[in-house]
Design a protein around this motif. Structure first.
Motif, short mmCIF file in Angstrom:
data_model
loop_
_atom_site.label_atom_id
_atom_site.label_comp_id
_atom_site.label_asym_id
_atom_site.label_seq_id
_atom_site.Cartn_x
_atom_site.Cartn_y
_atom_site.Cartn_z
N LEU A 53 0.81 -1.22 0.00
CA LEU A 53 0.00 0.00 0.00
C LEU A 53 0.84 1.27 0.00
O LEU A 53 0.53 2.23 -0.71
N GLY A 54 1.89 1.29 0.84
CA GLY A 54 2.71 2.50 0.94
C GLY A 54 3.32 2.84 -0.41
O GLY A 54 3.24 3.98 -0.90
N GLN A 55 3.89 1.83 -1.03
CA GLN A 55 4.48 1.98 -2.37
C GLN A 55 3.43 2.47 -3.38
O GLN A 55 3.67 3.38 -4.18
N THR A 56 2.24 1.87 -3.30
CA THR A 56 1.19 2.21 -4.28
C THR A 56 0.64 3.61 -4.05
O THR A 56 0.25 4.29 -4.99
N ALA A 57 0.62 4.04 -2.80
CA ALA A 57 0.13 5.40 -2.53
C ALA A 57 1.16 6.45 -2.94
O ALA A 57 0.82 7.52 -3.43
N GLN A 58 2.43 6.14 -2.74
CA GLN A 58 3.44 7.17 -2.98
C GLN A 58 3.97 7.16 -4.41
O GLN A 58 4.24 8.22 -4.98
N HIS A 59 4.15 5.99 -4.97
CA HIS A 59 4.75 5.93 -6.31
C HIS A 59 3.80 5.38 -7.37
O HIS A 59 4.06 5.51 -8.55
N GLY A 60 2.72 4.77 -6.92
CA GLY A 60 1.73 4.29 -7.87
C GLY A 60 2.11 2.98 -8.54
O GLY A 60 3.21 2.46 -8.36
N VAL A 61 1.15 2.47 -9.32
CA VAL A 61 1.42 1.31 -10.18
C VAL A 61 1.22 1.77 -11.61
O VAL A 61 0.44 2.68 -11.89
N GLY A 62 1.91 1.12 -12.53
CA GLY A 62 1.87 1.57 -13.92
C GLY A 62 0.52 1.32 -14.57
O GLY A 62 -0.15 0.31 -14.30
N PHE A 63 0.09 2.26 -15.39
CA PHE A 63 -1.12 2.08 -16.20
C PHE A 63 -0.84 2.71 -17.56
O PHE A 63 -0.45 3.87 -17.63
N ALA A 64 -1.01 1.92 -18.62
CA ALA A 64 -0.64 2.39 -19.97
C ALA A 64 -1.42 3.66 -20.32
O ALA A 64 -2.64 3.74 -20.13
N ALA A 65 -0.69 4.64 -20.83
CA ALA A 65 -1.30 5.94 -21.14
C ALA A 65 -2.37 5.83 -22.22
O ALA A 65 -3.29 6.65 -22.28
N ILE A 66 -2.28 4.79 -23.05
CA ILE A 66 -3.26 4.65 -24.14
C ILE A 66 -4.69 4.48 -23.61
O ILE A 66 -5.67 4.72 -24.32
N PHE A 67 -4.82 4.10 -22.34
CA PHE A 67 -6.17 3.93 -21.79
C PHE A 67 -6.94 5.25 -21.72
O PHE A 67 -8.15 5.24 -21.52
N ASP A 68 -6.27 6.38 -21.92
CA ASP A 68 -7.02 7.63 -22.07
C ASP A 68 -7.90 7.61 -23.30
O ASP A 68 -8.82 8.41 -23.43
N ARG A 69 -7.57 6.71 -24.24
CA ARG A 69 -8.35 6.61 -25.48
C ARG A 69 -9.15 5.32 -25.54
O ARG A 69 -9.62 4.92 -26.61
N ALA A 70 -9.29 4.63 -24.41
CA ALA A 70 -10.02 3.36 -24.41
C ALA A 70 -11.50 3.61 -24.65
O ALA A 70 -12.08 4.56 -24.12
N LEU A 71 -12.09 2.74 -25.43
CA LEU A 71 -13.53 2.80 -25.68
C LEU A 71 -14.22 1.74 -24.83
O LEU A 71 -13.58 0.84 -24.28
N GLY A 72 -15.54 1.84 -24.78
CA GLY A 72 -16.30 0.93 -23.94
C GLY A 72 -16.19 -0.52 -24.37
O GLY A 72 -16.44 -1.42 -23.57
N ASP A 73 -15.81 -0.78 -25.63
CA ASP A 73 -15.67 -2.17 -26.07
C ASP A 73 -14.22 -2.64 -25.98
O ASP A 73 -13.85 -3.67 -26.57
N ASP A 74 -13.37 -1.86 -25.28
CA ASP A 74 -11.96 -2.19 -25.05
C ASP A 74 -11.07 -2.02 -26.27
O ASP A 74 -9.90 -2.40 -26.23
N SER A 75 -11.60 -1.45 -27.34
CA SER A 75 -10.70 -1.02 -28.42
C SER A 75 -10.26 0.41 -28.09
O SER A 75 -10.65 0.96 -27.05
N PHE A 76 -9.45 1.01 -28.96
CA PHE A 76 -8.92 2.33 -28.64
C PHE A 76 -9.21 3.31 -29.78
O PHE A 76 -9.16 2.94 -30.95
N ALA A 77 -9.49 4.54 -29.40
CA ALA A 77 -9.71 5.58 -30.40
C ALA A 77 -8.39 5.86 -31.12
O ALA A 77 -7.32 5.68 -30.53
N PRO A 78 -8.46 6.31 -32.38
CA PRO A 78 -7.23 6.61 -33.10
C PRO A 78 -6.40 7.65 -32.33
O PRO A 78 -6.95 8.48 -31.60
N GLY A 79 -5.10 7.57 -32.51
CA GLY A 79 -4.23 8.58 -31.89
C GLY A 79 -3.45 8.04 -30.71
O GLY A 79 -2.52 8.69 -30.24
N GLY A 80 -3.84 6.84 -30.22
CA GLY A 80 -3.11 6.27 -29.08
C GLY A 80 -1.87 5.52 -29.57
O GLY A 80 -1.83 5.07 -30.71
N THR A 81 -0.89 5.41 -28.72
CA THR A 81 0.31 4.66 -29.08
C THR A 81 0.66 3.74 -27.90
O THR A 81 0.17 3.96 -26.78
#
Ligand code: GLU
Ligand code: MG
Length: 464
Positions: A66-94
């Motif tokens: 928990l301490g590690q996760t609160a202070q430094h976080g866990v990785g999450f791919a930036a492309i998920f900013d473009r995730a769609l509801g069907d789990d595909s991705f909008a154009p423009g993600g890398t």
């Protein structure tokens, strides 16, 4: 629907959690949390965030991290900013880029449903440590802070409507119960399930105000106590996941999508909010319409002005527009009214110094609650800054009035156009977040163009 009283509640995600915690280092605080969780039989913590398509995404971590996760976080791919509801991705993600999802331990909750788990909402940060410009929860926190800089405090709370089906053919959902709308018979049929939903929410620290059968087949609603803006959005996430877990335990399938079938009354997720200054509810005690103060009227006028654009955040799925239809209490018209359940903005409990508040009925459960509440606050602040005034309230069903007010957008394409044209919301979201939301909406709109209303309802009913 409920009156959704908005008196200030004591819990806040902003304040230091407990007396005495100030002297303890973050590591020591995290170790305390881990000890408590382990003693309660919890070994894994789900850290959630909600993406731009309204899907709650998660990484789970061992309680000892928990301490590690609160202070430094866990990785999450930036492309998920473009995730769609069907789990595909909008154009423009890398595939490049990683954000760090940091657990907010002020909201850490040991869960009874599902047992053995804990939950914490997460904020997404850059690897440099800065909040990510696309982090929706940080956007909401900034909006609340901007209100506070003007001496204004927003209290908010959601009503969650959902339907419950029996397991079986997903193409033919069968309501889990019969019984009339708001009927005691329906409540009794599901009394064990509903009691467990209530008990679990209670155990999770979410205060229930009302729980009742709703109008559509197999539909129920729970409304919860108002909170600070971030707390209210966190509650919305926790309420849904709690209901989902209890439903699964009962072998039932919950649906939080805007509609189960294209011709039925849908499920909304209405947002209640009130505006406070120095401990006074500005929604009452004034000489404005409905007894509200001038500041409240200006704030709500700002929200009302931006409603078409706000729909791109609050009714963000193509299927949202199957729900948002006249004469279904969904708020399809661009107007406000005092206690009018057909107005998109319903002013509730006029004159009540603690309970007066505004209900935004046009929003549904596909919305990202962080984005939505943040944008509503920003729209309201623009109204205050510009000294806007409210038009006259509408009485009766706007659909049957000779002077019918304008419809709100009837499609996602229309609300996306309104969002593109909204200077205050565009500025408030900032370019990276705006661009990501725009890309997701445009891609989901294009996908939906190929679907019949039946398929659209079907693909989204169990998505959220
Ligand atoms: N189910 C309606 C909706 O789609 C709302 C009913 C109510 O007023 O609570 O928003
Ligand atoms: Mg309702």
């Amino acid at each position: 629907m409920t009156s959704g009283t908005t008196a200030p509640a004591s819990r806040t995600t902003d304040a230091a959690a407990e007396p005495g915690t100030a002297e303890r280092t973050p590591d020591e605080q995290a170790a305390d949390h881990t000890r408590r969780l382990t003693a309660a039989g919890v070994h894994t913590v789900a850290v959630t965030w909600v993406d731009n398509a309204g899907i709650t995404r998660v990484k789970a971590v061992p309680a000892r991290r928990l301490g590690q996760t609160a202070q430094h976080g866990v990785g999450f791919a930036a492309i998920f900013d473009r995730a769609l509801g069907d789990d595909s991705f909008a154009p423009g993600g890398t595939p490049d880029g990683d954000l760090r999802l940091r657990a907010d331990l002020t909201r850490l909750t040991a869960l009874t449903a599902p047992a053995g788990w804990a939950w914490a909402p997460g904020d997404r940060h850059e690897q440099s440590g800065e909040p990510a410009p696309t982090c929706q929860r940080s956007f909401l926190r900034r909006a609340a802070r901007r209100a506070a800089e003007r001496g204004l405090t927003v209290r908010a709370g959601f009503e969650t409507e959902w339907t419950v089906s029996l397991k079986g053919d997903p193409d033919e959902p069968r309501p889990a119960c019969g019984g009339p709308a708001y009927g005691m018979a329906r409540l009794l049929e599901m009394a064990g399930y509903l009691a467990e939903v209530h008990a679990a929410l209670d155990a999770h620290g979410v205060e229930v105000l009302q729980l009742h059968p709703e109008y559509a087949p197999g539909q129920f609603e729970v409304s919860t106590a108002p909170a600070d803006p971030v707390g209210a959005a966190d509650d919305a996430v926790l309420v849904r996941e709690t209901i989902r877990a209890v439903s699964q335990r009962h072998g039932l399938v919950p649906s939080f999508g805007p509609v189960v079938g294209p011709d039925e009354v849908g499920s909304g997720r209405h947002l209640h909010l009130s505006l406070w200054r120095d401990g006074h509810n500005l929604c009452a005690g004034g000489d404005g319409p409905g007894g509200m103060t001038g500041d409240c009227a200006a704030f709500l006028a700002g929200v009302l002005r931006e409603l078409p654009a706000l729909l791109a955040l609050g009714a963000p799925a193509p299927a949202s527009y199957l729900r948002l239809r006249p004469s279904r209490w969904a708020g399809a018209y661009h107007c406000w009214g005092v206690e009018n359940r057909e107005a998109a903005l319903r002013f509730v409990c006029p004159g009540d110094l603690t309970g007066a508040n505004a209900e935004l009925k046009c929003f549904d459960g596909a919305a990202n609650p962080y984005l939505l509440v943040g944008a509503v606050i920003e729209a309201g602040l623009a109204g205050v800054a510009e000294h806007l005034t409210l038009p006259p309230p509408v009485t009766g069903d706007p659909h049957s009035r000779p002077d019918r007010p304008p419809r709100l957008p009837v499609s996602l394409a229309e609300s996306l156009d309104a969002l593109r044209g909204s200077a205050p919301l565009r500025a408030a979201l900032g370019e990276p977040l705006f661009a990501a939301v725009e890309a997701v909406r445009a891609a989901e709109d294009a996908q939906a163009a190929r679907l019949s209303p039946e398929r659209l309802a079907h693909t989204t009913r169990h998505r959220y």
